[in-house]
Structure formats: C-alpha cells, structure tokens
Design a protein around this motif. Structure first.
Motif, PDB file in Angstrom:
ATOM      1  N   ARG A   1       0.865  -1.175   0.000  1.00 46.64           N
ATOM      2  CA  ARG A   1       0.000   0.000   0.000  1.00 46.64           C
ATOM      3  C   ARG A   1       0.904   1.228   0.000  1.00 46.64           C
ATOM      4  NH1 ARG A   1      -4.133   1.712   4.803  1.00 46.64           N
ATOM      5  NH2 ARG A   1      -2.193   2.519   5.672  1.00 46.64           N
TER       6      ARG A   1
ATOM      7  N   HIS B   1      -2.750   6.384   0.801  1.00 50.75           N
ATOM      8  CA  HIS B   1      -4.150   6.262   1.187  1.00 50.75           C
ATOM      9  C   HIS B   1      -4.593   7.562   1.839  1.00 50.75           C
ATOM     10  CE1 HIS B   1      -2.340   5.611   5.146  1.00 50.75           C
ATOM     11  NE2 HIS B   1      -3.526   5.855   5.679  1.00 50.75           N
TER      12      HIS B   1
ATOM     13  N   GLU C   1      -7.380   3.607  -0.936  1.00 51.01           N
ATOM     14  CA  GLU C   1      -6.004   3.132  -0.844  1.00 51.01           C
ATOM     15  C   GLU C   1      -5.483   2.830  -2.252  1.00 51.01           C
ATOM     16  OE1 GLU C   1      -6.771   0.738   3.375  1.00 51.01           O
ATOM     17  OE2 GLU C   1      -6.149  -0.356   1.574  1.00 51.01           O
TER      18      GLU C   1
ATOM     19  N   TRP D   1      -2.593   0.425  -4.054  1.00 46.88           N
ATOM     20  CA  TRP D   1      -1.671  -0.701  -3.890  1.00 46.88           C
ATOM     21  C   TRP D   1      -0.963  -0.956  -5.213  1.00 46.88           C
ATOM     22  CZ3 TRP D   1      -1.377  -4.050   0.559  1.00 46.88           C
ATOM     23  CH2 TRP D   1      -2.232  -3.705   1.593  1.00 46.88           C
TER      24      TRP D   1
END
Length: 709
Positions: free
Chosen positions: A522, A525, A673, A675
């Motif tokens: 990640r 975010h 988020e 990723w």
C-alpha cells in the motif's frame, strides 16, 4: 534390500540426461526444450486449451464469490419469504418484479453456479421460478429458462458434464458453463421466489484492458466437455517421456527422480501395495524452492481406510496398487520427486515404483510452481470465531485444489454447516464467503444422495456413527482464488463457529516467482471523511456531502471493528489524487465504504500522469454493492494496468462518478487506498531465481543403497 532394473530410455536415443543424486536411490531425466512457440494467451478460465494454464498466476483477474450466506446472522443461511435477503435488489423486469441474485460490471466471467433447495433434504428446483441472464445493457434476457433446466441436462449447453442436478451432485446443482460478459451481467429470479434457495456464483473480475466477448450460447465447448467427461483418464495430449525407478524400501529409505532444464511434469505415478500406502510420503521440489512433504494418502485423496477412489480431472481411479496424478508441474531449471518410507523400525520393506512423465516446453513467466501442504487443525467451543486453517500462502498464488477429511464426536454431520472463507492480499473481509462445507464441494444437505464423484468435485466417503466423518475433494481450474501477495483460506467450525471438530486439509496451489524482486505494498491512502486528508489529496466535488463517524465491523470471523469518518454524498463526480511511488504498471484501488445502503455503483476513471492530457487512462466501474446492515464496513478493489508516463508517473488521478441505485440515493467513501508492486532488492542474491547449483549431477543412472542410520 533389492532393486529391479530402472526403465529409462537411453540418453543417446531420447535426449535424456540422467543425473546422480546425493540421496539414497535415484534416477533423473532431461528432455531438450522444444523451440515451438506458445499460442496466444487464453482468458483466465480457458484452461481446456492447455492444462498448463491451470498454473498461471494471472494478474489480469481476481476471483470473487457472490453467495447467499446470511448477513443477519441466521444460523443455517436460510432464506425465503417476503423480506428475502438473498436478493441484491428487486427490479422491474419485462414480465414483472425480478429478484436480482447477481449483478457485476465487466469485463468478467461467471464460471461456476451452485444451488440447492429443500427442507432437511434436497428437492428439485422446479419450474415455477425462472432464472434470467441479462448481458451488457440488454433490456431483454439473453437466457431465460425454468430454474431446474439450468442443471437437469435438458437445455444445451447446460448438459453433463458441464451441468449436474441434485441426483448427480448429491444434493447440489452445479453449472460449469463459462459465461463471459464485456460490460455487465445481471442474473435474476422471476416467479415463485419464496422457496428456500442457497446459491453460489463464482466469477472473474478482469482488468478493464482485457477484451472479452459476451456469452454466446452457441460457443464451442466441446473441448471442455471432453476434458470433464474423461472420468480419470489421462487428460494430457499424447507425448512426453517417461522415467521410472523401482526398489524395496526399508524404513527411512527413499527413491528419487529428478529432471533438469525447462519443462512440465505431466504425470506422477506411484505403485505400492495398497495396505502399505500409509507408510509412504512424497517430497516435491521445483527449481530452487524448498521441498514440500506430504503423505502419499493425502496427495492422492485417500482416507486411511480407503483402498479405492473414483477418478477425477487430476487423479486416475485408484482401484489397485497404482496411483497416478495428472497435475501440471512446471519448472524452469529442475524438478525433483522423492518417495520415502515412513514405516517403523523392523517393519517389512515396501516394494515401490516411482514414475514421472515429462514434456520439454517453454514455461511462461506467469506460470507458478506447484505447492502442496497438509494442515491438521482442531476446533473447540472456547476458540469461538477462529477458522480452521485450510492453507496459507505468502507469495503471488493461485489455489487449484483441496482434499478434506472432517470429523466430530457426533452421530450427525453438523460440522458440514461451516462456511469457507477466503481472504487475499490483506482483505479485511473475505472476497469468497461460502454457504456450507458440502456446498463448497458441490453437494447439498450433508450429501443426502450419498457419495458422488465428478471431474472437479466429489464426496468420497461418509460415516455416521460417532465419530461422524466425511472425505471430499474439489479442483478449481477455473474458479480458484488468485492472490497478488498472500492468500488465506479457512473453514468455519460448524454453523456458529463453536463446534468441536477435527479437520485435515491437503491443498494444492501454484506459487509465482515472477514478482520475487517486487513487494505488493500500500503506497498511499487517505480517509475521505477527514477534511485535512481530503485537502492533502486534492479531493474535490461539486456536490453537497455530509461527514459522520462510524464504528462498525467487517464481515468475517473473528469480527474486526474499526471507527472511521465517513463521507456521504449523492450521484455525481468527485476527484482526488494518490501517489504511486515506485509502482510498476499494475495498480489497485481499494475503497472502504458503509454498506448500510445497497447499490453504491459508480463509474471510475483512473489517469496516470501530472497533467489532464498526460499519461494513460483506464475506465472501469464499481459494481452494484450488496447491503449489509449487520457488518457495515465493506471493501471493494479495482485493478487497472497503466504504464507510467515519462514525467509525472507518480501521480494517479481518480474521478469517481457515483451512480447509486438505492432508494436514498447515497454513495459513501471512508477510505481510498492505492496498492501496487513496488520494486525491492530483497531477493538480489538470486536464490529464488532458480539457482540449483547445489544439486550434483553426472551422466548416467544410479540406484545406490544406504541404510538409515
């Protein structure tokens, strides 16, 4: 001790190199690599074109399950009546109200449908209710038929072996007809909808850059039908070279076959007296991965007392001393298989033959290496909420099969009430949440029609006297979970997670080494309900919105609770940006939202680049969401493939055009988020790249003997 001659073609005539191992008795083989090219890459579920596709850890897709499990805590996932929680929504159809069972945006494909109905025992699904399939933007269903005819073999292409009714699948009804969709698929129920109905829809969610043609009822599925009808016959086309070694194994002794070079092992055969199988174990090792060790009985799906087993797609029938498995075993540098005696000191030697068939061929980068593991787990009431482990993987992986033995000190099979739950890539809620153990294995109502076997699933044996026990298997070449980073599969102990029971699972999966120098991470975010974080990520919208704090739980057990600020708004756009530092082409957006309202659909545009006119653009959609007023936190992921432009590639701009289809017209955002695979140097020593320099090799074949110390 004694060894009989080893049946291996000569190196001069076959191109085999024969290796000598440091272990006890060994033979080895190498076939020169073929120069033939590979065909165009099939879609992720089209394994029938080439069984090696089962091993592809495909980054183009995610597997999910839409099922009828209860969100309101009902004990047996039982539904029906006026307030029917099975339905995502009730919509106006061409002939009246229709309950929506499945609604997903494309590109994607529905690859497995399972259903059952009844009160205590399974009953025919009947003709009073009709099931309808609406593809893309069609106002009329492309497929409309009585529910029963989806499985009973009366309506092509839904005929055996692509479809089984409750008599063929012991209480369950199964369709394996792949149904791709380019833009959207909506499945509805019309007519008599108050009868209890349990269902599962396994489906692929493809990246928007993958081209798919929507379902054609006249599509040629002859190759798939032939493969699933094989009944345990060899599913591979002719070809490949066999190598064999045989010996009598004293306790602790082993025999071994190994291969060097690039290729695929397409058959593994072990011949040993049926009554001594429990004293043998296998080691499997490919390239430089560590060896997996598993009991022979577990690998071939045999309970301790069983002497026979029907065939399936990847197992030949076991009705004598010979056991054969057809799972593809790709390798880029080396393959090694060992059979070892686990017998106690002083026991008689075991005559064993080990044989492998191998084909030399290129192995594409996305093909994973076969892994297998057995877990034995026990539950108890004081462990309420903890799943029994099926298996866990911590690399990019694709789950393809499982053999299970379950038991409890009961006279009935209540342990089959537990749901399977699968989480991938750090999900807080399972992306696959089942409706019962026997449902996962294709049956229904504790397999009320007795043992059954098919190419992809079966129940092999069930005992009712305490302890009650059941042995089952399932292969998932088209619908097994795929993970970018990690995969966790577990089983709920009984209907409410508190049953004392025992579980033994053997799982097969393919593990990719293509991303060994990358880490799934990640990278950015923000919480949409926090004004400061919104400002930092450039969140803007012309709409009115409201903020509030929500303390809620995620779906799944044990329950996870979190307090997050939620932003709520109506239909229309919002936009924000995220940082994609160090990211490659593959990006994933994850949205956390309040699932109290159903139908929180949206169109999403993702642009990679600093300027409005720079970089690559992807357009995709957030599908119609299911309401969950009990566990209100829900997550949904969107995968896109966007190459970074020459400048500004660390900036990912996102526009979310909310199109809520709920009565309140609400769309919620709690957290976004980003990723991706971020490059690392953690594996720079080359060990994971296939270094087998520590494996000794000389020309010729040896069968040495050595006593265990």
């Amino acid at each position: 001790m004694s060894s009989r001659p080893i049946s291996v073609p000569s190196a001069a005539s076959s191109g085999l190199w024969l290796l000598r191992s440091r272990t006890i008795r060994s033979a080895a083989l190498l076939v020169a690599c073929s120069s033939a090219g590979l065909a165009a890459q099939p879609l992720p579920w089209e394994y029938w074109h080439d069984l090696l596709e089962v091993a592809r850890v495909d980054e183009r897709t995610r597997l999910s399950l839409r099922s009828s499990f209860c969100h309101d805590g009902c004990r047996f996932d039982r539904h029906g009546g006026d307030a029917d929680s099975r339905f995502i929504a009730v919509v106006d159809g061409p002939d009246g109200p229709e309950g929506v069972l499945f609604d997903q945006t494309g590109p994607g494909a529905l690859t497995r449908i399972w259903m059952t109905s009844g009160f205590g025992t399974s009953v025919a699904l009947g003709t009073a209710a009709r099931i309808r399939f609406y593809f893309d933007d069609a106002n009329q269903p492309q497929l409309d038929l009585p529910l029963e005819q989806l499985f009973d073999g009366s309506r092509p292409p839904f005929i055996p072996p692509l479809a089984l009714d409750r008599l063929g699948a012991s209480g369950g009804n199964i369709s394996l007809v792949p149904m791709p969709y380019a833009e959207r698929l909506r499945v509805t129920l019309l007519g008599e909808t108050s009868q209890p109905l349990w269902f599962q829809f396994h489906h692929h969610r493809l990246r928007p850059d993958v081209e798919v043609e929507s379902w054609d009822p006249a599509a040629d599925l002859d190759a798939l039908s032939a493969l699933l009808a094989s009944g345990g016959d060899d599913p591979w086309p002719p070809g490949g070279s066999w190598s064999e070694i045989a010996s009598e194994l004293d306790p602790g002794d082993e025999i071994e076959l190994r291969a060097e070079g690039e290729g695929v092992v397409t058959a593994l055969r072990v011949i040993a007296p049926a009554q001594r199988r429990g004293d043998l174990e296998l080691d499997l090792q490919f390239d430089a991965r560590g060896a997996d060790r598993v009991r022979l009985l577990d690998y071939f799906g045999l309970a301790a007392q069983a002497v026979s087993r029907p065939g399936s797609l990847f197992w030949a029938p076991a009705d004598d001393d010979e056991l054969t498995a057809w799972l593809p075993m790709p390798h880029r540098s080396a393959a090694r298989v060992v059979v070892r005696s686990r017998a106690g000191r002083g026991e008689d030697p075991i005559p064993v033959t080990l044989a492998l068939r191998r084909t030399a061929r290129p192995v594409p980068e996305e093909m994973g290496l076969l892994r297998v593991a057995t877990t034995a787990d026990t539950s108890a009431p004081e462990l309420d909420g903890n799943d029994l482990e099926i298996f866990a993987a911590d690399r990019p992986s694709r789950w393809v099969g499982v053999y299970a033995e379950l038991s409890a000190e009961l006279s009935q099979h209540f342990y089959l009430e537990g749901d399977e739950r699968v989480r991938v890539d750090g999900e807080s809620s399972p992306s696959s949440y089942g409706t019962g153990t026997e449902d996962f294995y294709g049956g229904g109502f504790y397999f009320d029609q007795g043992p059954y076997s098919s190419a992809l699933s079966g129940m092999l044996e069930q005992r009712g006297a305490p302890p009650a026990s059941t042995s089952m298997y399932r292969w998932m070449p088209a619908d097994g979970a795929i993970a970018r980073d990690r995969l966790r599969a577990g089983l709920e102990p009984g209907a409410e997670g508190d049953l004392a029971m025992q579980a033994r699972h053997t799982a097969w999966w393919y593990e990719s080494s293509a991303r060994d120098t990358d880490e799934w991470t990640r990278v950015d975010h923000f919480e949409a309900g926090d004004p400061g974080q919104r400002a930092a990520h450039g969140w803007t919208s012309p709409l009115d919105f409201a903020e509030r704090q929500l303390t809620a739980r995620y779906e799944g057990e044990p329950p996870v609770e979190e307090t997050v600020a939620v932003l709520e708004r109506g239909p229309g756009p919002s936009s924000f940006h995220l940082q994609a530092r160090g990211c490659g082409d593959l990006l994933r957006l994850r949205r956390l939202f309040d699932a109290a309202d159903a139908g929180q659909a949206a169109e999403v545009t993702v642009r990679r680049g600093a300027g409005d006119d720079d970089g690559a653009v992807a357009r995709t959609a957030l599908s119609f969401s299911v309401a969950n007023t009990q566990r209100r936190w829900s997550e949904i992921d969107l995968d896109v493939a966007l190459p970074a432009p020459a400048a500004g590639g660390e900036i990912v701009q996102v526009t979310v055009d909310a199109q809520p289809e709920n009565t309140a017209g609400r769309f919620s955002e709690a957290r976004w988020e980003l990723w991706c695979y971020a490059s690392t140097l953690l594996f720079g020593d080359g060990f994971e790249a296939g270094d087998v320099s520590s494996w000794s090799a000389t020309a010729g074949v040896t069968a040495s003997t050595q006593q265990r110390p």
